[in-house]
Enzyme design. Structure first.
Site: not given
Length: 214
Positions: A191-192
């Site tokens: 999810n970065r």
């Protein structure tokens, strides 16, 4: 125009937590380096990007091979008269970075470059293959030349000139030690929301450790 907005990758191979890191960043760099060497499938683990501020005021980055690292810092070799060497002479503040994609890891090192002792440069130069030794003499690195043939002809002449002779290190070629002031370790996460741990050198030579938001 090429649209790259659909290029996506989920980073899920590892994590970087404060509970599992050493007080000295060189120890963590050593662990990561050997993990990439053993498991990462990277052909040149020691390939790094060296960024300098040029005499024209612009930053410039290029890939150079790391040749040694110790608790003092990181050592690479180059032509002192090259564009890179002139930039370092004018501004020794430089950045080194490693991106090991196979293990989703990046290391960014900010530090000051200084020439290593001549005997260290001599020792490394002596360990190089003969062709690389001659190449260091042949090439006036970063200078404009008329053609590839120009280099090849110079090399042929030197091969004849040095046949049976010891090839000594030219004074314009040698090593730099980059003494780190800050080292950041980046581990890709889903999810970065990546892990970023920054070490900053303090006046007492201890390291301040902080987590950065991704």
């Amino acid at each position: 125009m090429e649209d790259l907005s659909n290029y996506r990758k989920s980073y899920e191979k590892s994590e970087l937590l404060e509970a599992n890191i050493p007080e000295d960043p060189i120890n963590l760099f050593n662990v990561w380096f050997h993990e990439v060497e053993e498991f990462g499938g990277v052909e040149e683990v020691n390939a790094m990007t060296v960024s300098t501020i040029g005499l024209d005021g612009f930053p410039k980055s290029r890939v150079v091979l790391l040749k040694q690292y110790t608790y003092e810092g990181f050592i690479f070799y180059t032509n002192y008269n090259s564009e890179k060497g002139k930039a370092i002479e004018a501004n020794p503040n430089i950045c080194l970075s490693f991106f090991w994609h196979s293990l989703e890891r990046q290391v960014i090192i900010k530090g000051r470059a200084q020439k290593v002792a001549e005997n260290i440069s001599d020792g490394y130069f002596e360990s190089r293959p003969e062709g690389s030794k001659l190449g260091a003499i042949v090439s006036n690195q970063s200078e404009v030349i008329p053609s590839r043939l120009f280099l090849d002809e110079k090399l042929k002449q030197l091969e004849i000139e040095y046949q049976g002779k010891k090839i000594l290190r030219p004074k314009h070629w040698g090593g730099y030690l980059v003494v780190p002031q800050e080292i950041e370790f980046w581990q890709g996460r889903p999810n970065r929301l990546h892990d970023r741990i920054r070490y900053q050198l303090l006046e007492d030579f201890s390291w301040k450790i902080e987590r950065l938001s991704s």
